[in-house]
Design an enzyme around this catalytic site. Structure first.
Site, PDB file in Angstrom:
ATOM      1  N   HIS A   1       0.615   4.504   4.664  1.00 24.69           N
ATOM      2  CA  HIS A   1      -0.095   4.686   5.932  1.00 24.69           C
ATOM      3  C   HIS A   1       0.350   3.636   6.944  1.00 24.69           C
ATOM      4  CE1 HIS A   1      -2.387   1.594   3.781  1.00 24.69           C
ATOM      5  NE2 HIS A   1      -2.627   1.094   4.993  1.00 24.69           N
TER       6      HIS A   1
ATOM      7  N   HIS B   1       4.039  -0.640  10.790  1.00 21.53           N
ATOM      8  CA  HIS B   1       4.803  -0.683   9.546  1.00 21.53           C
ATOM      9  C   HIS B   1       4.046   0.036   8.438  1.00 21.53           C
ATOM     10  CE1 HIS B   1       1.959  -3.983   9.048  1.00 21.53           C
ATOM     11  NE2 HIS B   1       2.145  -3.834   7.739  1.00 21.53           N
TER      12      HIS B   1
END
EC number: 3.1.4.58
Length: 189
Positions: A42, A126
């Site tokens: 995620h 990220h």
């Protein structure tokens, strides 16, 4: 409960990243890294830590508003990086400015709900692939993923995810993530 707002990559994007990450496994030292599970991938937008149950309704309302105010946007997984030698990650490409805006809105929604948040930091999108403890150095993994570029998709929803921390004490056990809320972005279905 421990919560965070997130953008979840679709299965096709996760497939591409899984294929690229599998090519890293023959590199020296991979056995010393804790690889994240694909189902936990995620982009964290706002980490809220512990949230009282009674705060969840207001938080949900505010996250729904944040999602509604944000138009769907294109995103893809691209390249890689690292935070010291403790985290290897895949990066984002596409409309990263809107991803940052959604992160700001999710953070504001949490704050307005009364949740104490960390100080504002520059948001670096990220997706964590592996965690290390200083050995092995992560630079060879970053270099191996430098040219990775996944297909673009449209981010169409904001998710609220519960992090269930390991309780068994078994070495290597990882947190389990459970989506507890989803809101379409403005203009999305």
């Amino acid at each position: 409960m421990r919560l965070f707002a997130a953008v979840l990559p679709p299965p096709a994007a996760a497939d591409e990243l899984a294929e690229a990450a599998a090519k890293l496994k023959p590199l020296p030292g991979t056995e010393d890294l804790r690889w994240t599970l694909r189902e936990s991938w995620h982009f964290t937008l706002a980490f809220m830590s512990e949230v009282p149950d009674e705060t969840l309704p207001e938080l949900s309302t505010r996250l729904e508003r944040a999602a509604h105010r944000t138009a769907p946007f294109p995103l893809s997984l691209q390249g890689s990086g690292h935070f010291g030698d403790r985290a290897l990650w895949a990066g984002a490409a596409g409309d990263v400015d809107t991803l940052r805006l959604l992160a700001q809105r999710a953070d504001a929604a949490a704050r307005k709900s009364g949740i104490t948040m960390e100080e504002h930091r520059h948001y670096r999108p990220h997706l964590t692939l592996a965690r290390g403890h200083g050995e092995p150095p992560l630079r060879p993994y970053v270099d191996a993923l430098a040219d990775f570029a996944g297909e673009e998709w449209t981010v169409a929803e904001l998710s609220l995810v519960r992090s269930n921390l390991p309780r068994s004490g078994v070495p290597g056990e990882r947190p389990r993530y459970e989506v507890v809320g989803r809101w379409p972005l403005g203009g999305a279905g």
